[in-house]
Design an enzyme around this catalytic site. Structure first.
Site, short mmCIF file in Angstrom:
data_model
loop_
_atom_site.label_atom_id
_atom_site.label_comp_id
_atom_site.label_asym_id
_atom_site.label_seq_id
_atom_site.Cartn_x
_atom_site.Cartn_y
_atom_site.Cartn_z
N THR A 17 0.83 -1.21 0.00
CA THR A 17 0.00 0.00 0.00
C THR A 17 0.86 1.26 0.00
O THR A 17 0.54 2.25 -0.67
CB THR A 17 -0.94 0.01 1.23
N SER A 19 -7.03 -1.01 -6.63
CA SER A 19 -6.66 -1.29 -5.25
C SER A 19 -5.18 -1.63 -5.24
O SER A 19 -4.64 -2.09 -6.25
CB SER A 19 -7.47 -2.48 -4.70
N THR A 20 -4.55 -1.43 -4.11
CA THR A 20 -3.18 -1.90 -3.96
C THR A 20 -3.09 -3.38 -4.34
O THR A 20 -2.10 -3.83 -4.92
CB THR A 20 -2.70 -1.72 -2.51
N ASN A 21 -4.18 -4.10 -4.07
CA ASN A 21 -4.15 -5.56 -4.20
C ASN A 21 -4.23 -6.07 -5.63
O ASN A 21 -4.03 -7.25 -5.88
CB ASN A 21 -5.26 -6.17 -3.36
N THR A 76 34.98 -38.37 -12.87
CA THR A 76 33.75 -38.56 -12.10
C THR A 76 34.14 -38.72 -10.64
O THR A 76 35.11 -39.41 -10.32
CB THR A 76 32.98 -39.81 -12.57
N SER A 117 46.41 -11.54 -4.71
CA SER A 117 46.83 -11.55 -3.32
C SER A 117 47.54 -10.26 -2.96
O SER A 117 48.23 -9.67 -3.80
CB SER A 117 47.74 -12.75 -3.06
N SER A 118 47.37 -9.86 -1.70
CA SER A 118 48.09 -8.69 -1.21
C SER A 118 49.45 -9.10 -0.64
O SER A 118 50.27 -8.23 -0.30
CB SER A 118 47.26 -8.00 -0.12
N LYS A 162 50.24 -14.03 -7.88
CA LYS A 162 49.07 -14.91 -7.76
C LYS A 162 47.87 -14.27 -8.46
O LYS A 162 47.58 -13.09 -8.27
CB LYS A 162 48.75 -15.14 -6.29
#
Length: 481
Positions: A105, A144-146, A191, A322-323, A328
């Site tokens: 609503t 209506s909102t509905n 697999t 990577s830091s 990497k």
């Protein structure tokens, strides 16, 4: 006048009471109350559902004028206001949170108030003078909102799904192109994470394209249900306060102004009570996300290493990984696809529970359904887009590495099994694993098969296709080249 902030206010009244509303805004008292009550996500309403609401209000104004419930000037002012919203104006005046109580609503009234106040301006009045254009009596006439909110949710889902489909078709095409490019690359199939039998890398990518197309077909089926609206049902589907001529014309007019293939539900009470169609769409989106996540897992595995993993393919390097570890590079694009899938799976659970929680003639939980639905579709679209552009299209195959793993795998013993028997093949496999010698070498040492016969059995095409045909002979020549 707020002397500190130099803001002029107008006084508006609703059933709760009087409230000061900033004089320059297009929303009204009911929108303000909703913004105060539901500060939940801190996010804005999705722009596409704002568009959907504008289409609905425009179609309603056209219909109400056609049947004589709105005069020409009022209808034209409402239509112009809706067109301006569709052009991107007044978005800052949609202030309600996506997650809200009241079955939507607040959102419906936010749209009604913005459109009414802009229409008042167009007619030469002052914002807040609802004697000129009223949010409920004029903008919301026959509605209506509905029926407005679920219809807007379906229209928005359709538009977002169409965008998602465009990206998925691009991904399908990218996988098809890689399937052709890698069709001659022999590699080891696996697999349960163990060596199985050989497969061509192109076959794997072709399977990915097939899975995506299946997801697209599943999505198309679910989208059909989004085209059926309960507009005209008003409060509970009985059509109370809706003129019979309005009921007949509203959906055709809405389809026309929105350029969408929309139909009215044959049972408006059912369409108002039950939101199972959103579960179907969410399920299709989730299934697609699961497919993509599995594919992303495969790409991360096949590219793993590069020195200590499979390293059968290389993914495009997109950023430092990577830091602390120089050089990497991580599979960041497949990783983000995985994360989007996890979120979509969670959203699907929320949507399922919210749809189930409907009671009697209405489901009050449409806001959370739409919040999760739109997020799922949007994020999947963006994930697929970056998957295509920043990963799949740039994948390369490490052919020598793939062939080395095949030649040194015990898995090729499966191809030999019909010629020497299961038990003897199992014995050779064990010896190969213990000694580290290739299966081919052990077969020749024990004189179980001749070299020419063994070459035929271990032919790449022979091991990756059901039988030799003209097509397979051409493939064989490509593999040998």
């Amino acid at each position: 006048m707020d002397s500190i902030n130099n803001i002029d206010y107008r006084v508006e009244k609703d059933s709760i009471g009087m409230k000061d509303v900033p004089g320059n805004v297009y929303y009204g008292v009911q929108s303000m109350r909703a913004a105060e009550n539901f500060h939940i996500t801190g996010l804005n309403i999705h722009p596409e559902i704002i568009n959907s609401l504008a289409y609905i209000k425009k179609a309603a104004a056209i219909t109400n004028h056609e049947i004589g419930l709105l005069d020409r000037k009022t209808a034209e002012a409402i239509i112009q206001a809706c067109d301006e919203i569709l052009a991107g104006q007044f978005r800052k005046d949609f202030i309600v949170d996506p997650i809200q109580g009241g079955a939507g609503t607040s959102l419906n009234m936010n749209a009604n108030e913005v459109i009414a106040n802009r229409a008042i301006e167009i007619l030469g009045g002052q914002k807040g003078d609802y004697s000129i254009v009223n949010p409920n009596d004029h903008v919301n006439c026959g509605q209506s909102t509905n029926d407005v909110i679920p219809s807007a949710g379906k229209m928005t889902s359709l538009r977002l799904l169409k965008k998602l489909k465009i990206e998925l078709l691009r991904l399908h095409q990218a996988f098809c192109e890689k399937a052709d490019e890698f069709d001659h690359v022999l590699k080891m199939g696996r697999t349960q994470m163990q060596d199985a039998v050989p497969i061509r890398l192109g076959q794997e990518f072709k399977a990915y394209s097939t899975a995506i197309m299946r997801d697209l077909r599943r999505m198309d089926k679910a989208m059909e249900e989004m085209c059926t609206l309960n507009m005209g049902g008003t409060a509970i589907g009985t059509g109370i306060n809706a003129d019979v001529n309005y009921l007949k014309r509203i959906v055709p007019n809405l389809a026309k102004v929105s350029n969408m293939e929309l139909v009215q539900a044959t049972d408006l009470i059912d369409a108002t009570q039950n939101l199972d169609s959103f579960v179907a769409v969410s399920g299709a989106v989730k299934a697609c996300a699961v497919t993509l996540s599995k594919i992303a897992n495969d790409l991360r595995l096949m590219s793993s290493g590069p020195r200590t993993g499979f390293h059968e393919i290389d993914l495009p390097a997109k950023q430092n990984g990577s830091s602390i570890m120089p050089g990497k590079v991580n599979p960041v694009i497949p990783e983000v696809v995985n994360q989007v899938a996890f979120n979509i799976i969670g959203n699907d659970v929320t949507i399922t529970m919210a749809v189930e929680a409907g009671q009697l003639e209405l489901n009050a939980f449409e806001p959370i359904i739409f919040y999760c639905m739109f997020q799922s579709i949007d994020t999947l679209s963006y994930a697929v887009q970056t998957f295509v552009d920043n990963c799949v299209s740039g994948i390369t195959a490490n052919e020598a590495r793939c062939r080395f793993l095949v030649d040194n795998s015990v898995g090729i013993i499966t191809a030999i099994c019909p010629h020497v028997g299961y038990q003897k093949a199992a014995d050779i496999a064990k010896k190969a694993m213990l000694s580290g010698k290739p299966v081919r070498t052990l077969i020749l040492q024990e004189k179980l098969l001749g070299e020419e016969e063994l070459d035929h059995i271990l032919d790449p095409v022979q091991m990756t296709e059901p039988g030799i045909s003209g097509k397979n002979l051409l493939l064989k020549k490509k593999l040998e080249a």
